[in-house]
Design a protein around this motif. Structure first.
Motif, mmCIF file in Angstrom:
data_model
loop_
_atom_site.group_PDB
_atom_site.id
_atom_site.type_symbol
_atom_site.label_atom_id
_atom_site.label_comp_id
_atom_site.label_asym_id
_atom_site.label_seq_id
_atom_site.Cartn_x
_atom_site.Cartn_y
_atom_site.Cartn_z
ATOM 1 N N TRP A 119 0.694 -1.377 -0.236
ATOM 2 C CA TRP A 119 -0.278 0.034 -0.025
ATOM 3 C C TRP A 119 0.983 1.431 0.050
ATOM 4 O O TRP A 119 2.326 1.267 0.542
ATOM 5 C CB TRP A 119 -0.717 0.396 1.309
ATOM 6 C CG TRP A 119 -2.041 -1.102 1.096
ATOM 7 C CD1 TRP A 119 -2.348 -2.175 0.756
ATOM 8 C CD2 TRP A 119 -2.896 -1.284 2.434
ATOM 9 N NE1 TRP A 119 -3.009 -3.305 1.281
ATOM 10 C CE2 TRP A 119 -3.725 -2.234 2.221
ATOM 11 C CE3 TRP A 119 -3.917 -0.365 3.354
ATOM 12 C CZ2 TRP A 119 -4.916 -3.326 2.723
ATOM 13 C CZ3 TRP A 119 -4.334 -0.667 4.306
ATOM 14 C CH2 TRP A 119 -5.077 -2.131 2.969
ATOM 15 N N ASP A 120 0.251 2.509 -0.836
ATOM 16 C CA ASP A 120 0.875 3.825 -0.132
ATOM 17 C C ASP A 120 0.964 4.551 0.796
ATOM 18 O O ASP A 120 -0.513 4.874 1.045
ATOM 19 C CB ASP A 120 0.975 4.360 -1.819
ATOM 20 C CG ASP A 120 1.029 5.927 -1.338
ATOM 21 O OD1 ASP A 120 2.728 6.292 -1.025
ATOM 22 O OD2 ASP A 120 1.142 6.500 -2.670
ATOM 23 N N LYS A 121 1.971 4.347 1.687
ATOM 24 C CA LYS A 121 1.839 4.442 3.047
ATOM 25 C C LYS A 121 1.083 5.800 2.903
ATOM 26 O O LYS A 121 0.790 6.360 4.074
ATOM 27 C CB LYS A 121 2.807 4.213 4.242
ATOM 28 C CG LYS A 121 2.894 4.610 5.452
ATOM 29 C CD LYS A 121 4.656 4.305 5.840
ATOM 30 C CE LYS A 121 4.416 5.027 7.244
ATOM 31 N NZ LYS A 121 5.723 4.266 7.664
ATOM 32 N N GLU A 122 1.922 6.739 1.821
ATOM 33 C CA GLU A 122 1.533 8.413 2.042
ATOM 34 C C GLU A 122 0.445 8.691 2.033
ATOM 35 O O GLU A 122 -0.059 9.804 2.322
ATOM 36 C CB GLU A 122 2.979 8.684 1.058
ATOM 37 C CG GLU A 122 4.455 8.690 1.340
ATOM 38 C CD GLU A 122 4.798 9.165 3.033
ATOM 39 O OE1 GLU A 122 4.034 10.418 3.136
ATOM 40 O OE2 GLU A 122 5.269 8.435 3.518
ATOM 41 N N ARG A 123 -0.189 7.572 1.618
ATOM 42 C CA ARG A 123 -1.749 7.697 1.458
ATOM 43 C C ARG A 123 -2.968 7.495 1.907
ATOM 44 O O ARG A 123 -4.086 7.785 2.280
ATOM 45 C CB ARG A 123 -2.206 8.107 -0.016
ATOM 46 C CG ARG A 123 -1.670 8.365 -1.648
ATOM 47 C CD ARG A 123 -2.927 7.735 -2.953
ATOM 48 N NE ARG A 123 -1.615 7.958 -3.886
ATOM 49 C CZ ARG A 123 -2.158 8.982 -4.282
ATOM 50 N NH1 ARG A 123 -3.353 9.874 -4.256
ATOM 51 N NH2 ARG A 123 -1.599 10.139 -5.429
ATOM 52 N N CYS A 124 -2.037 7.314 3.024
ATOM 53 C CA CYS A 124 -2.927 6.255 4.712
ATOM 54 C C CYS A 124 -3.209 7.770 5.315
ATOM 55 O O CYS A 124 -1.782 7.547 5.929
ATOM 56 C CB CYS A 124 -2.101 5.063 4.299
ATOM 57 S SG CYS A 124 -2.646 3.610 3.662
#
Length: 613
Positions: free
Chosen positions: A39-44
């Motif tokens: 998953w894209d951590k920066e979008r979480c």
């Protein structure tokens, strides 16, 4: 892995239904959610809840840095190929085996016989097709035909998931034959006896009934330890694989921890600083605080902080650095119980607004407090998942092996927060102790305990662990009866009403209460309907109605006569007709219930806590 949008689900569903390792059944294909490390951590967006984070670290390790919401974006985007349109979690097509709806061809999608038809403007219409199919008899004009996922899979209790071994199954083991397989149906019904797989080359065939039950153990290979969401295989697996259907509810069960956001500091501002300490711990001046507050206000990551001045926030930060205590893991419900039963519970915290009301008339002998929670926040974290069987009881016991969310040790875990309202009911301890000691209650307690032991023995677990006691079963059943009654009048979806049962009697604790609350991800969780029904005149009426309905079940006498000690189950007189609720509403998965402990039943008229005589 190509970026192709194939559908959409709600962010909360990525925690409860379609998390890492779960299958998402879309209109034309089936996909599997990949591990959290993809998953894209920066979008979480991070969620601040120190008490929950401390307990997640206790289970998964100290390397867990944060709790984060699944990524989500706007529904209306300018271009289907823009970055906003492709925001989401990565998935891959699973199972690999597809079946042509016209000719029955059964083959992996990467064998070159199927093509993926993308539709960027209608992602839910993305599908696989069988190129130039000529039908089952080969006499039709060549044209593309839809291909759908094969409906059978293999899973085991250790959390592994694999494609169904079609070649192994139809040939009765390892075989050099690599002929084309076909899946077809015979008979009027779709029972497994009428579903067949056949090899075009050697003409071997077998129906799918032999993949289940005792026959399945003889016709299926050993588990390969496959974790498709991590793209890896475990070295060994001692569990027996089981054939399951695509979309079956036993294909994925979340293992979660949840807490209520409760005040544990002396003032609202101090609590906000403690909750959002990750935002403040590196700040060195009042000016930096002002910038941080503006950012927090725009992102809504710490609601309520904008009501305080930078000077006051800086003073609270300095006070926390000098005298703040680190949150330590422990019992999740004990701190909540202390706040809910405090002489003067908080009334003005951003996530916890309470109001004491009078006890309903006629229940003064058994209820000592009713607290209306006009606003509360629940935070849930996903720790892992299981297959075939749900997490049995508590995460701390680990009775069923949990499958991992990442390849290595996770540095963050998916979490969600929901806002709502609730009703807390505290019960009279002396009356509960007196009731539990009655001779008429002990036989029911013994039967429930025996059923619990047998249930755990069948699963190779310690039979002496995990039984919460007859007090818990009674309070749990009453909570279910009240949830069913409230759902008829409060205006909420029944599945959005949840429970928390406080009945811990270990280590000198003496809890006796239930919290019934709404938990919705949007404003639907705080409409005020539940709190209104918690007022004395309404709650008393609802309690009497719930108890009256529970006297006789539509399934009586079978329901009333059910003996958990005979079939090793975890419930007594309880069923879907009288006291079961939605799985999302119950903290125990509709286990440990017996209405004979709440109201008199045909089989046990003298064991009820609420005895009209």
């Amino acid at each position: 892995m190509s970026k192709t949008a194939v559908g959409e689900v709600r962010p909360s569903q990525l925690l409860w239904t379609y998390g890492p390792g779960a299958l998402i059944d879309l209109p034309n294909l089936s996909v599997l959610t990949m591990g959290v490390d993809r998953w894209d951590k920066e979008r979480c967006q991070p969620i601040q809840e120190a008490r929950l984070l401390a307990n997640v670290r206790r289970v998964l390790g100290a390397q867990v840095e944060s709790l984060r919401m699944p990524p989500f974006g706007e529904r209306d985007v300018t271009s289907p190929t823009s970055a906003e349109a492709l925001m989401g979690v990565p998935v891959k097509a699973f199972p690999r085996w597809l079946r042509c709806v016209k000719c029955g061809l059964l083959s992996p999608y990467d064998a070159g016989l199927f093509d993926l038809k993308k539709n960027p403007y209608r992602p839910e219409q993305t599908r696989f097709v069988h190129r130039a199919c000529r039908g089952s008899r080969g006499d039709q004009p060549a044209r593309d035909a839809d291909a759908v996922p094969a409906r059978f899979l293999l899973a085991c209790r250790a959390g592994h998931l694999d494609d169904f071994p079609w070649h192994w199954y139809v040939h009765g083991g390892r075989s050099s034959c690599q002929g084309t397989l076909r899946f077809f149906e015979s008979g009027a019904s779709l029972q497994t006896e009428n579903l067949w797989v056949k090899c075009d080359h050697c003409k071997a065939s077998k129906n799918m009934a032999q993949a289940f039950g005792q026959a399945g153990k003889e016709n299926l290979p050993a588990c390969r330890g496959r974790n498709p969401h991590l793209d890896r295989f475990d070295e060994t697996c001692e569990e027996d694989p089981r054939a399951i259907l695509l979309g079956a509810t036993n294909g994925w069960f979340p293992a979660t921890l949840s807490v209520l956001a409760i005040p544990q500091s002396g003032s609202p501002l101090a609590q906000l600083v403690e909750d959002g300490w990750t935002f403040f711990e590196d700040l060195t001046s009042e000016a930096e605080v002002a910038i941080a507050v503006k950012t927090l206000k725009k992102t809504a990551q710490l609601p309520g902080i904008e009501q305080h001045t930078p000077e006051d926030i800086w003073a609270a930060i300095e006070a926390h650095r000098t005298g703040g205590a680190e949150v330590t893991p422990g019992d999740l419900k004990a701190p909540e119980w202390e706040v809910l039963t405090a002489p003067n519970p908080p009334t003005d915290y951003p996530h916890f607004m309470s109001k004491k009301v009078a006890t309903p008339a006629g229940f003064e002998h058994c209820i000592t407090r009713v607290l209306l929670l006009e606003r509360l926040r629940e935070v849930n974290a996903l720790l892992g998942f299981t297959r075939v069987e749900a997490p049995d009881e508590t995460v701390s016991e680990d009775p069923v092996p949990r499958a991992a969310l990442t390849r290595g040790a996770p540095t963050w875990v998916p979490a969600t927060q929901v806002h709502g309202e609730g009703i807390f009911i505290q019960f009279d301890l002396p009356s509960l102790v007196s009731w539990a000691g009655k001779e008429s209650v002990k036989p029911l307690d013994d039967r429930l305990r025996a059923g619990h032991r047998g249930w755990r023995i069948k699963r190779r677990l310690n039979p002496d662990d995990g039984y919460p006691g007859v007090r818990y079963v009674m309070l749990h059943t009453l909570a279910h009866l009240l949830i069913r009654e409230l759902a008829l009048e409060c205006g909420y979806n029944a599945a959005s009403i949840r429970e928390r049962v406080y009945a811990d009697t270990t280590e000198g604790r003496d809890q006796a209460g239930i919290l019934i609350y709404t938990a919705a991800a949007d404003s639907d969780g705080t409409l005020g309907g539940l709190v209104e029904l918690g007022k004395p005149e309404n709650l008393g009426r609802l309690l009497r109605q719930a108890l009256e309905r529970a006297h006789v079940c539509a399934s009586d006498p079978l329901c009333a006569e059910h003996d958990p000690s005979k079939d090793q189950t975890l419930h007594g007189a309880s069923c879907h007709a009288c006291s079961f609720v939605s799985e999302t509403s119950c903290e125990r998965g509709n286990r440990l219930l017996d209405r004979a402990l709440v109201v008199p039943t045909m089989e046990h008229p003298g064991a009820a806590y609420f005895d009209p005589s």
